[in-house]
Enzyme design. Structure first.
Site, PDB file in Angstrom:
ATOM      1  N   SER A  60      23.001  44.357 -39.542  1.00 31.63           N
ATOM      2  CA  SER A  60      22.277  45.570 -39.128  1.00 31.63           C
ATOM      3  C   SER A  60      21.037  45.305 -38.290  1.00 31.63           C
ATOM      4  CB  SER A  60      21.907  46.400 -40.363  1.00 31.63           C
ATOM      5  OG  SER A  60      23.065  47.008 -40.891  1.00 31.63           O
ATOM      6  N   TYR A 299       6.432  44.743 -39.024  1.00 35.08           N
ATOM      7  CA  TYR A 299       7.704  45.402 -38.717  1.00 35.08           C
ATOM      8  C   TYR A 299       8.850  44.461 -39.063  1.00 35.08           C
ATOM      9  CZ  TYR A 299       4.684  48.644 -36.336  1.00 35.08           C
ATOM     10  OH  TYR A 299       3.680  49.553 -36.059  1.00 35.08           O
ATOM     11  N   ASP A 302      16.505  43.730 -40.518  1.00 35.90           N
ATOM     12  CA  ASP A 302      17.358  42.856 -41.323  1.00 35.90           C
ATOM     13  C   ASP A 302      18.812  43.203 -41.111  1.00 35.90           C
ATOM     14  OD1 ASP A 302      15.070  41.788 -42.417  1.00 35.90           O
ATOM     15  OD2 ASP A 302      15.223  42.848 -44.320  1.00 35.90           O
ATOM     16  N   GLY A 303      19.675  42.325 -41.583  1.00 36.19           N
ATOM     17  CA  GLY A 303      21.096  42.635 -41.530  1.00 36.19           C
ATOM     18  C   GLY A 303      21.906  41.712 -42.401  1.00 36.19           C
ATOM     19  N   GLY A 307      28.867  37.818 -46.157  1.00 38.56           N
ATOM     20  CA  GLY A 307      28.729  36.369 -46.201  1.00 38.56           C
ATOM     21  C   GLY A 307      27.684  35.788 -45.284  1.00 38.56           C
TER      22      GLY A 307
END
Length: 458
Positions: A60, A299, A302-303, A307
């Site tokens: 993401s 700021y 993330d993602g 896995g």
């Protein structure tokens, strides 16, 4: 640059072993200089070492890239953040008439649209975003438009991608290449798995037990429907190139202007409050999470895929960015330990701990009890012996994959009238926070955890 790289490499190697994460690639941008290193292996079976050129799935974090491309349209006067989506997609329709008529790109960028992620299977073709928009005519509202924050894993940014496609007359993948990757001089960043140089790619891993250790994920990529919200792959250096754009008023490391300074300010300042402010941050901006590290605004983006995991933190006050890409996890405590080691070297703000429970609180537990959820998620909140518990109901396939029971119970320790600390139920988990809120009808109407909002079902 004041990074003690040998010390950090040794410490990260210890933490990788402790958490059974096969590898991590880490990059730090500070005062215009980059320090980077990689530790571990790309694949536990081949044992090929990870390097700073290893390509990881960003999950993401992709949303920040898509947001940057969308802000270019704003700069060009081709879209207005507050115009209805129907201005650009005239046939746009969901189940709720108000959302159909009034949802805007701004709602989508900071996850306040409230549209349920129900879009059937749009396939893997080049028309995936067009098909998603066509498939959501009966998608209901999780919450009224603009009422609260609720993270959209795929749908919100798929709609933004479709607007980009319609305006530019090309598929989203080509939009990203032409608007961002090529102008920034990025040669290792791609939007679609078929473009990736698999000889350089990390393999994702899951961990079901410390004794077994990491195993190769059976799901090595996300569906293409998640592309605009989670499909980008990159290296730490090229993630830091995006960070450079965000920290330097829209300018890339090669000197090219990617977006205007006004657009960067808009991305950072246009915000909605997050019901659970502790886990990631108290506000969500346009493609960015807003954190408060003991008074310093930081700021984040993330993602995760199935896995792999990506983390980026931007500290504008010191002109610093820290990126970490791993082929295991995510584990919050691992990220915090690694980043705090780096922050110590830089002499900047450390990541705050999760809040401590308040034992003096005397809550009416009946107001929280009930079932909350949405497709693919179910949380049962119950009181027993003066304590509040949350039972997570796993999908049977997910439970089998992770070798976990399909019902996992956690105690909820009150932090405030609406916030709870949830200690882990397993050594492979970390403590989390949960918000249970909105008592307009006497009982809580929403449960918010891991950025997702779940309405009361019963």
């Amino acid at each position: 640059m004041t990074i003690d790289t040998p010390r950090l490499q040794a410490r990260v190697a210890e933490l990788l072993a402790e958490y059974a994460i096969p590898s991590a690639a880490i990059g730090v941008l500070h005062d215009g200089e980059i320090a980077e290193f990689a530790i571990g292996v790309k694949n536990v079976e081949t044992r090929e070492p990870a390097t700073t050129d290893t390509i990881y799935q960003c999950g993401s974090m992709t949303k920040t890239w898509t947001a940057l491309a969308f802000m270019q349209l704003v700069d060009e006067g081709k879209v207005d953040l507050d115009a209805p989506v129907r201005t650009y997609l005239p046939g746009f329709t969901v189940a709720d008439p108000e959302a159909s008529a009034k949802v805007t790109p701004r709602h989508l960028l900071y996850h306040a649209n409230g549209i349920e992620e129900v879009f059937d299977d749009p396939g893997e073709g080049d028309d995936v975003y067009e098909r998603i928009v066509d498939n959501i005519t009966t998608a209901p509202q999780v919450f009224p438009l603009g009422y609260t924050h609720g993270y959209s894993a795929a749908l919100g940014y798929a709609i933004l991608a479709r607007i980009l496609e319609v305006i530019d007359g090309k598929r989203w993948d080509d939009v990203m290449q032409d608007r961002l990757f090529d102008p920034m001089g990025l040669t290792s960043t791609n939007s679609w798995r078929e473009q990736v140089d698999h000889t350089r790619a990390a393999t994702g891993h899951l961990i079901r037990s410390l004794d077994e250790g990491p195993i190769i994920t059976p799901v090595d990529h996300l569906p293409r429907a998640f592309g605009a919200g989670g499909g980008i792959t990159s290296t730490t250096r090229e993630v830091l190139a995006m960070a450079h754009v965000l920290l330097n008023s829209g300018t890339a490391p090669n000197g090219k202007r990617i977006v205007s300074a006004d657009s960067i300010r808009e991305m950072a300042s246009s915000r909605v409050p997050v019901p659970d402010p502790y886990m990631f941050g108290p506000e969500w901006a346009l493609g960015l999470i807003v954190c408060d590290w003991r008074g310093e605004t930081v700021y984040a983006t993330d993602g995760s895929t199935i896995g792999q995991n990506a983390r980026l933190r931007l500290l504008p006050d010191s002109g610093t960015a820290i990126a970490m890409l791993t082929n295991g996890g995510p584990r919050e405590s691992f990220y915090r330990k690694v980043f705090n080691e780096i922050l110590i070297d830089l002499g900047t703000a450390a990541i705050p701990d999760l809040p401590a429970p308040d034992p003096t609180l005397n809550l009416d537990l009946a107001r929280y009890e009930g079932v909350y959820g949405r497709p693919g998620a179910r949380y049962e909140v119950s009181a027993k012996g003066g304590k509040l518990y949350l039972t997570l109901v796993l999908d049977p396939m997910q439970a089998e994959l992770l070798q976990k029971p399909d019902h996992i119970r956690y105690e909820l320790l009150p932090v405030s009238e609406t916030h709870f600390l949830m200690p882990p139920a397993d050594p492979l988990e970390d403590a989390q926070t949960v918000a249970i809120y909105d008592f307009a009808n006497g009982t809580a109407q929403y449960l918010h955890t891991n950025c997702r909002v779940n309405p009361r079902l019963s």
